[in-house]
Design a protein around this motif. Structure first.
Motif, PDB file in Angstrom:
ATOM      1  N   VAL A 152     -33.744  50.119  16.974  1.00  0.00           N
ATOM      2  CA  VAL A 152     -32.572  49.867  17.625  1.00  0.00           C
ATOM      3  C   VAL A 152     -32.774  48.455  18.344  1.00  0.00           C
ATOM      4  CG1 VAL A 152     -32.999  51.460  19.400  1.00  0.00           C
ATOM      5  CG2 VAL A 152     -30.588  50.429  19.391  1.00  0.00           C
ATOM      6  N   LEU A 155     -30.026  49.308  14.103  1.00  0.00           N
ATOM      7  CA  LEU A 155     -28.748  49.252  14.783  1.00  0.00           C
ATOM      8  C   LEU A 155     -28.811  47.995  15.719  1.00  0.00           C
ATOM      9  CD1 LEU A 155     -26.088  50.027  15.869  1.00  0.00           C
ATOM     10  CD2 LEU A 155     -27.201  51.747  17.226  1.00  0.00           C
ATOM     11  N   TYR A 171     -27.762  45.666  19.086  1.00  0.00           N
ATOM     12  CA  TYR A 171     -26.637  46.032  20.314  1.00  0.00           C
ATOM     13  C   TYR A 171     -26.603  44.807  20.984  1.00  0.00           C
ATOM     14  CZ  TYR A 171     -24.474  48.673  24.083  1.00  0.00           C
ATOM     15  OH  TYR A 171     -23.520  49.031  25.004  1.00  0.00           O
TER      16      TYR A 171
END
Length: 327
Positions: A132, A158, A160
């Motif tokens: 992430v 991921l 963000y």
């Protein structure tokens, strides 16, 4: 400790402001609220990702997997937001310093402040490593950062972004990557902004149950609330983590419902009703971009289930209130 300058107008921040500038003072509180809630929501996401990865690894103990070891967290940028986020993740999650890396233009400064966290200036290297990846850079820096990351990102990484100025569709174009989440706050919903100025250190505020409750993603009274679609995108991200290792859809639903204390009640129809899945088949990869921009089946399910919203809020508070390092 009380503020000795509180009643001394000549020493207050406001004393040097013009009448026009004084009208913008509320923006300080909104900025503090956005930083607090943004970091709290990122911690919530990390807690969920960490837990679902643990569950997936238990199912895949004897199989090759794309998700080896602990959750690896990358942070691009070590300005005010990046520093606050790093300290919050270290303090409020089980993720250790050795599983966090930072890419910043001044790694020598960042390394001294956070022992054990590897700091360097190589966005591409960080993107290739992280599970992430938090983008804590200015909007003007995003094109260059995304160009560095684009050829190095793994499918399951991921990304963000905290930048409200750049829509998620634009981020997808810049990154050439479709596993992207973006903070989506409704600042107008913050009807008591001064509460966020109470704590100068964010970690101190994250030990205050009332602030944690007010920062809840589904709150509508005290915080810059998040769009319900953001919550849907988070849940779909958990589904995608399971899909990465081809976990059967029934086991995926079991683990995610269990993560929310078996009160979430997700089923195939609420997640992906168009799919006809055999018993041992995994969910298809679900677009978290659509989840943030369209009304998905999961969105409809959450809108019509107040009990599910209450369950998510309860788990949010439970994950943030206790400190895993306090025992």
């Amino acid at each position: 400790m009380s503020d000795l300058t509180k009643n001394l107008k000549s020493l207050s921040f406001e004393s040097g402001l013009s009448e026009g500038e004084s009208g913008l003072l509320h923006l300080r509180a909104h900025s503090a609220a956005l930083t607090f809630c943004g970091c709290a929501h990122a911690v919530f996401l990390c807690q969920l990702l960490h837990s679902v990865r643990d569950a997936v690894q238990n199912h895949c103990a004897n199989k090759s997997t794309l998700l080896p070891g602990e959750l690896r967290v990358g942070i691009v940028g070590m300005g005010h937001l990046g520093k606050q986020l790093l300290l919050c993740i270290l303090d409020k999650t089980k993720i250790t310093a050795s599983n966090i890396k930072v890419s910043t233009r001044r790694p020598e400064c960042a390394g001294h402040e956070t022992p054990g966290v590897e700091c360097f200036f190589d966005n591409g290297r960080l993107g290739q490593w992280a599970d992430v990846l938090f983008l804590c850079c200015l909007p003007s820096q995003l094109p260059r950062v995304c160009a560095d990351l684009s050829p190095r990102l793994c499918t399951h990484t991921l990304v963000y972004s905290f930048s409200s100025a750049v829509p998620v569709s634009r981020l997808v174009q810049l990154l050439g990557h479709n596993f992207v989440l973006k903070s989506q706050h409704d600042v107008a919903a913050c009807d008591n902004p001064d509460v966020w100025m109470t704590y100068t250190h964010l970690n101190t505020g994250l030990r205050e149950p009332s602030l944690i409750k007010w920062s809840c993603p589904l709150s509508r009274s005290h915080s810059p609330s998040l769009c319900l679609k953001w919550v849907c995108a988070v849940l779909y991200s958990l589904v995608n983590i399971c899909t990465c290792v081809h976990l059967e859809h029934k086991k995926t639903l079991y683990e995610i419902n269990h993560l929310f204390k078996d009160k979430l009640s997700l089923d195939v129809k609420s997640v992906c009703p168009a799919s006809s899945l055999s018993t041992d088949e995994a969910f298809p990869w679900i677009s978290v971009i659509d989840a943030q921009t369209k009304e998905t089946p999961l969105y409809s399910f959450l809108v019509n289930s107040k009990s599910t919203q209450e369950c998510i809020s309860s788990v949010y508070s439970a994950l943030l209130e206790p400190s895993p390092h306090s025992n």
